[in-house]
Scaffold this motif. Structure first.
Motif, PDB file in Angstrom:
ATOM      1  N   ALA A 179       0.837  -1.201   0.000  1.00  0.00           N
ATOM      2  CA  ALA A 179       0.000   0.000   0.000  1.00  0.00           C
ATOM      3  C   ALA A 179       0.872   1.250   0.000  1.00  0.00           C
ATOM      4  N   PHE A 180       1.964   1.198   0.769  1.00  0.00           N
ATOM      5  CA  PHE A 180       2.873   2.346   0.809  1.00  0.00           C
ATOM      6  C   PHE A 180       3.432   2.635  -0.577  1.00  0.00           C
ATOM      7  N   PHE A 181       3.956   1.610  -1.242  1.00  0.00           N
ATOM      8  CA  PHE A 181       4.559   1.843  -2.549  1.00  0.00           C
ATOM      9  C   PHE A 181       3.515   2.112  -3.625  1.00  0.00           C
ATOM     10  N   GLU A 189      13.965  15.454  -8.745  1.00  0.00           N
ATOM     11  CA  GLU A 189      14.021  16.889  -8.557  1.00  0.00           C
ATOM     12  C   GLU A 189      15.457  17.276  -8.287  1.00  0.00           C
ATOM     13  N   ASN A 190      16.012  18.137  -9.157  1.00  0.00           N
ATOM     14  CA  ASN A 190      17.398  18.564  -9.024  1.00  0.00           C
ATOM     15  C   ASN A 190      18.360  17.377  -8.982  1.00  0.00           C
ATOM     16  N   GLY A 191      18.024  16.326  -9.775  1.00  0.00           N
ATOM     17  CA  GLY A 191      18.923  15.188  -9.848  1.00  0.00           C
ATOM     18  C   GLY A 191      18.770  14.190  -8.733  1.00  0.00           C
ATOM     19  N   HIS A 192      17.874  14.432  -7.771  1.00  0.00           N
ATOM     20  CA  HIS A 192      17.698  13.524  -6.639  1.00  0.00           C
ATOM     21  C   HIS A 192      16.349  12.843  -6.721  1.00  0.00           C
ATOM     22  N   SER A 193      16.310  11.577  -6.353  1.00  0.00           N
ATOM     23  CA  SER A 193      15.057  10.823  -6.310  1.00  0.00           C
ATOM     24  C   SER A 193      14.360  11.118  -4.998  1.00  0.00           C
ATOM     25  N   ILE A 194      13.115  11.590  -5.069  1.00  0.00           N
ATOM     26  CA  ILE A 194      12.340  11.874  -3.869  1.00  0.00           C
ATOM     27  C   ILE A 194      10.998  11.173  -3.986  1.00  0.00           C
ATOM     28  N   GLN A 195      10.207  11.207  -2.939  1.00  0.00           N
ATOM     29  CA  GLN A 195       8.930  10.504  -2.932  1.00  0.00           C
ATOM     30  C   GLN A 195       7.772  11.498  -2.845  1.00  0.00           C
ATOM     31  N   ALA A 196       6.853  11.433  -3.807  1.00  0.00           N
ATOM     32  CA  ALA A 196       5.637  12.238  -3.753  1.00  0.00           C
ATOM     33  C   ALA A 196       4.515  11.331  -3.275  1.00  0.00           C
ATOM     34  N   THR A 197       3.858  11.652  -2.193  1.00  0.00           N
ATOM     35  CA  THR A 197       2.889  10.750  -1.585  1.00  0.00           C
ATOM     36  C   THR A 197       1.484  11.329  -1.616  1.00  0.00           C
ATOM     37  N   GLY A 198       0.485  10.487  -1.297  1.00  0.00           N
ATOM     38  CA  GLY A 198      -0.901  10.905  -1.303  1.00  0.00           C
ATOM     39  C   GLY A 198      -1.194  11.921  -0.218  1.00  0.00           C
ATOM     40  N   VAL A 199      -2.377  12.550  -0.322  1.00  0.00           N
ATOM     41  CA  VAL A 199      -2.724  13.644   0.583  1.00  0.00           C
ATOM     42  C   VAL A 199      -2.934  13.177   2.024  1.00  0.00           C
ATOM     43  N   LEU A 200      -3.118  11.868   2.227  1.00  0.00           N
ATOM     44  CA  LEU A 200      -3.255  11.337   3.591  1.00  0.00           C
ATOM     45  C   LEU A 200      -2.096  10.397   3.927  1.00  0.00           C
ATOM     46  N   HIS A 201      -0.983  10.560   3.252  1.00  0.00           N
ATOM     47  CA  HIS A 201       0.161   9.678   3.492  1.00  0.00           C
ATOM     48  C   HIS A 201       0.543   9.667   4.971  1.00  0.00           C
ATOM     49  N   GLY A 202       0.644   8.464   5.536  1.00  0.00           N
ATOM     50  CA  GLY A 202       1.076   8.325   6.924  1.00  0.00           C
ATOM     51  C   GLY A 202      -0.010   8.542   7.953  1.00  0.00           C
ATOM     52  N   ARG A 203      -1.221   8.872   7.526  1.00  0.00           N
ATOM     53  CA  ARG A 203      -2.315   9.100   8.477  1.00  0.00           C
ATOM     54  C   ARG A 203      -3.074   7.800   8.740  1.00  0.00           C
ATOM     55  N   ALA A 241      -5.217   7.515  -1.097  1.00  0.00           N
ATOM     56  CA  ALA A 241      -4.593   8.777  -0.677  1.00  0.00           C
ATOM     57  C   ALA A 241      -3.422   8.564   0.265  1.00  0.00           C
ATOM     58  N   GLY A 242      -3.096   7.291   0.575  1.00  0.00           N
ATOM     59  CA  GLY A 242      -1.912   7.001   1.370  1.00  0.00           C
ATOM     60  C   GLY A 242      -2.154   6.664   2.817  1.00  0.00           C
ATOM     61  N   ALA A 243      -3.424   6.594   3.244  1.00  0.00           N
ATOM     62  CA  ALA A 243      -3.725   6.355   4.651  1.00  0.00           C
ATOM     63  C   ALA A 243      -3.701   4.869   4.994  1.00  0.00           C
ATOM     64  N   SER A 244      -3.507   4.604   6.284  1.00  0.00           N
ATOM     65  CA  SER A 244      -3.717   3.276   6.836  1.00  0.00           C
ATOM     66  C   SER A 244      -5.152   3.247   7.333  1.00  0.00           C
ATOM     67  N   ALA A 258      -8.909  -3.312  -1.175  1.00  0.00           N
ATOM     68  CA  ALA A 258      -7.521  -3.735  -1.010  1.00  0.00           C
ATOM     69  C   ALA A 258      -6.816  -2.879   0.031  1.00  0.00           C
ATOM     70  N   HIS A 259      -6.014  -3.539   0.867  1.00  0.00           N
ATOM     71  CA  HIS A 259      -5.161  -2.896   1.876  1.00  0.00           C
ATOM     72  C   HIS A 259      -5.945  -2.246   3.015  1.00  0.00           C
ATOM     73  N   VAL A 260      -7.209  -2.608   3.145  1.00  0.00           N
ATOM     74  CA  VAL A 260      -8.040  -2.102   4.247  1.00  0.00           C
ATOM     75  C   VAL A 260      -8.180  -3.195   5.306  1.00  0.00           C
ATOM     76  N   THR A 261      -8.025  -2.812   6.570  1.00  0.00           N
ATOM     77  CA  THR A 261      -8.264  -3.734   7.679  1.00  0.00           C
ATOM     78  C   THR A 261      -9.749  -3.662   8.042  1.00  0.00           C
ATOM     79  N   ARG A 262     -10.457  -4.758   7.855  1.00  0.00           N
ATOM     80  CA  ARG A 262     -11.913  -4.767   8.078  1.00  0.00           C
ATOM     81  C   ARG A 262     -12.261  -5.426   9.401  1.00  0.00           C
TER      82      ARG A 262
END
Length: 418
Positions: A179-181, A189-203, A241-244, A258-262
């Motif tokens: 789910a994270f990936f 960005e500027n030659g570096h690999s960075i991570q763009a995440t969903g609006v609720l990433h980590g929530r 959106a990136g949430a757990s 998918a990826h939801v705890t029911r």
């Protein structure tokens, strides 16, 4: 399960009996294409040998901050920069405390300070250790620092007790890694690999959905027409959106996103109990379920027989708990969103409910319209908050759910837990 090909995951194993689960996790990650390297604390080696994890990972295990041979092969700073994701499993109470307070005197703590990769913590400990105020303070510090908290689960523990504190099973951790990936896009960005995440990433989000059933006797119950479709669509959108996401579902015949705890429940009391078990570390609560307002005072133990000489029957009812209002009184208080299914004067009743229950947003719809009411695949709603409102025209519940999650995320950014 989807491939995790070319992903780089650093697994840190700390001291705890749940360490025995980690070889299975490593094996399954590698089956999906992930390159895994393992770090062990000295405590972890009391429960499982480095040789075991070396065999399943295909790489030497790192366990010493000042090991010249290890530094020559891949120094700890390089290892910290190598990972796309760091997973600490099991994360003991001690390791959580050390990480929360910035220790850097062993390989584990130094790596976690020296990386810009996301860090997911998978707690595992005795239920009393997990619920201890000190542990909960550390968890809040770690959340505030942007760490992902996966679990813990509830159930039987190695000590013989039962409660919250079990480490998630390997398949559950694997689902969260996926789910994270799936919700993370690699950009440059500027030659570096960075991570763009969903609006609720980590929530962490808890959602209730569907109806409740209030038993009258073993074969009859009181309920409503809710299908659960809106709540399930919200759960899927929140994951996207990136949430757990934990979905507390009343009786409904819908596939788990998918990826939801029911968590399946039946009655309003069941639903309140399930919510109480998952709300403590919830960032956002969405009360989408159609919870019965009342339940019978007494439930007959045997099927109630029709009395031939009686044309009427009275059933005494008692009010059910108001789950939404109760969540809004918890401390710390999650960002709380309610739903109002009305048949007339929608705006008036929705705003009254918003104020009465002390919540942040309320989503209102007119269920007297059969094209957007219960059981329909479409919906149209207006969202109200103290300073404003926003209407969403008729669309599929899946599309609407994504728009609602975006709006919720926008409001959540300015929310402060009390």
């Amino acid at each position: 399960m989807a491939s995790l090909s070319n992903r780089k995951l650093l697994l840190i194993v700390t001291g705890g009996i749940a360490a025995y689960k980690t070889p299975e996790l490593v094996r399954r990650l590698r089956d999906l294409g992930t390159e895994v390297r393992v770090v062990m604390t000295q405590g972890a080696k009391a429960f499982i040998t480095p040789l075991t994890l070396q065999a399943v990972s295909g790489h030497p295990v790192h366990d010493d901050l000042l090991d010249p041979a290890a530094e020559a092969a891949m120094g700890h700073i390089e290892l910290a920069r190598w990972a796309d994701l760091i997973v600490v499993a099991p994360a003991s109470a001690s390791s959580l405390a050390r990480l929360a307070h910035g220790f850097a005197d062993d390989l584990f703590s130094t790596l976690c300070l020296a990386t810009d990769a996301p860090i997911a913590l998978v707690p595992a400990m005795n239920r009393l250790m997990w619920s201890a105020p000190a542990t909960q303070r550390n968890i809040e510090l770690l959340r505030g620092d942007g760490k992902l908290i996966w679990g813990p689960a509830e159930g039987s523990q190695a000590c013989g007790e039962v409660g919250a504190g079990r480490m998630l099973e390997p398949n559950q951790i694997l689902e969260r890694v996926q789910a994270f990936f799936n919700n993370t896009t690699s950009i440059h960005e500027n030659g570096h690999s960075i991570q763009a995440t969903g609006v609720l990433h980590g929530r962490s989000v808890v959602i209730t959905a569907g109806p409740t059933r209030e038993a009258i006797d073993p074969v009859r119950y009181l309920s409503n027409y809710s299908s659960g479709k809106m709540g399930f669509a919200l759960a899927a959108a929140a994951v996207k959106a990136g949430a757990s996401v934990t979905l507390v579902a009343g009786p409904c015949q819908l596939a788990t996103p998918a990826h939801v705890t029911r968590v399946d429940v039946v009655s309003a009391l069941d639903m309140q109990q399930a919510v109480s078990e998952h709300i403590a570390h919830c960032d956002i609560f969405i009360g989408c379920a159609a919870v019965a307002d009342f339940r019978p005072v007494q439930v007959a133990q045997q099927k109630m027989k029709k009395q031939q000489d009686h044309d009427h029957m009275a059933i005494e009812l008692v009010k059910n708990p108001d789950i939404l209002a109760w969540v809004a009184t918890q401390s710390p208080t999650p960002f709380t969103v309610g739903f109002a299914a009305e048949t007339n004067e929608v705006a008036k009743y929705a705003r009254d409910k918003l104020e009465r229950k002390g919540i942040q947003l309320i989503v209102a719809n007119d269920v007297s319209d059969a094209t957007i009411g219960f059981n329909s695949d479409n919906n149209a709603v207006t969202v109200y908050w103290p300073e404003g409102e926003k209407a969403f025209a008729t669309s599929t519940k899946e599309s609407l759910a994504e728009n609602l999650v975006t709006l919720i995320a926008e409001h959540y950014k300015n929310f402060k837990k009390q």
